[in-house]
Design a protein around this motif. Sequence first.
Motif, short mmCIF file in Angstrom:
data_model
loop_
_atom_site.label_atom_id
_atom_site.label_comp_id
_atom_site.label_asym_id
_atom_site.label_seq_id
_atom_site.Cartn_x
_atom_site.Cartn_y
_atom_site.Cartn_z
N ASP A 51 1.12 -1.24 0.25
CA ASP A 51 -0.10 0.02 0.00
C ASP A 51 0.90 1.13 -0.10
N ASN A 53 1.25 4.09 -1.73
CA ASN A 53 1.06 5.30 -1.60
C ASN A 53 -0.13 5.77 -0.72
N ASN A 54 -0.45 4.88 0.28
CA ASN A 54 -1.50 4.88 1.60
C ASN A 54 -0.91 4.10 2.64
N TYR A 66 1.25 7.79 4.36
CA TYR A 66 2.51 8.21 3.54
C TYR A 66 2.23 7.75 2.30
N SER A 67 2.81 8.67 1.33
CA SER A 67 2.76 8.32 -0.15
C SER A 67 4.32 8.19 -0.63
N ARG A 68 4.57 7.06 -1.08
CA ARG A 68 6.15 6.80 -1.56
C ARG A 68 6.18 7.58 -2.62
N ASP A 69 5.29 7.63 -3.52
CA ASP A 69 5.63 8.44 -5.01
C ASP A 69 5.62 9.70 -4.81
N ARG A 70 4.88 10.30 -3.90
CA ARG A 70 4.57 11.80 -3.78
C ARG A 70 5.91 12.20 -2.75
N ASN A 74 0.04 12.08 2.83
CA ASN A 74 -1.27 12.19 2.64
C ASN A 74 -1.85 13.13 3.50
N TRP A 104 12.64 1.95 0.11
CA TRP A 104 11.98 3.20 -0.38
C TRP A 104 13.00 4.36 -0.27
N TYR A 180 -3.05 17.90 -1.55
CA TYR A 180 -3.63 17.21 -2.47
C TYR A 180 -3.21 18.15 -3.77
N THR A 200 6.81 15.64 -4.44
CA THR A 200 5.53 16.43 -5.29
C THR A 200 5.38 17.53 -4.46
#
Length: 283
Positions: A51, A53-54, A66-70, A74, A104, A180, A200
């Motif tokens: 999970d 990105n969440n 937490y969002s790995r990609d961002r 969150n 990560w 967001y 991001t």
Amino acid sequence: MRNRLYFVLAAFLVLAGCKETEVTPEQPVYTPVSEHVALGNPSNATAEVSDFNNFLMVKPQYVLSYSRDRGTPNWVSWHLSSTWTGSAPRQDDFRADMALPADWYRVSASSYTGSGFDRGHNIPSADRTRTMEDNSATFLMTNMIPQAPNNNRNTWANLEDYTRDLIDDGMEAYVIMGSYGIGGVGSNGAVNTIDNGRVTVPKNIWKVIVVLPEGDNDINRISTSTRVIAVNTPNVNSIDSDWGTYRTSVDAIEQATGYDLLSALPDEIENSLESKVDTGPTR
């Protein structure tokens, strides 16, 4: 004929008495993993590495998704009361969060250097002054977002100060903050990402504050008359310093994010509170 009627009636009564009682299944009871998410887990985050990105992270001082990609949270959720404040000094020990999965990318203290954006706390340093350890926990980079300097130092700081003033006046609060979208305007202009694209920059930053007189059994004390402050600001440097300008409804934040805020409350109370826009004092 009369005997036959008596027999049929008796048989009917016996069958009716033997019928199983229908039981309406109870709604599942929400059991928070921490006092900091007593109002619910807004995105149903889990601690499963898949999970990514969440990703749910539960700390003694707060809880976050937490969002790995961002490369940012969150949302971050915490309980604020007089028991969490004291005289511990600000630690300023910004650092990578080693609790993230080993493979990560870990945002570091220098990831924001020269970006034109502040390392913006979600849960503020000053909300955790009971001990130095509590304060230090707020400087983990999993608690940070790239925040336009004037947004962070003026608008957001004023809202944070106001919230702590409420605590000083005998209140307590449940707070959820998040962000967001993509792209903000910092001191160097408009940017979508920093740290070579690994972090991001959010377009909007929001917060929901549920305010209660200090006491026990908090969730059961929340009613349709409880004050809820919802704020949604653009992540820009040209922002108004008056946070009251950006008040909105919880419903509007949910629509923008897809989250289910205050989900642990009874539906009637949740629906009522989420539809309102706060009109209370701002200082």
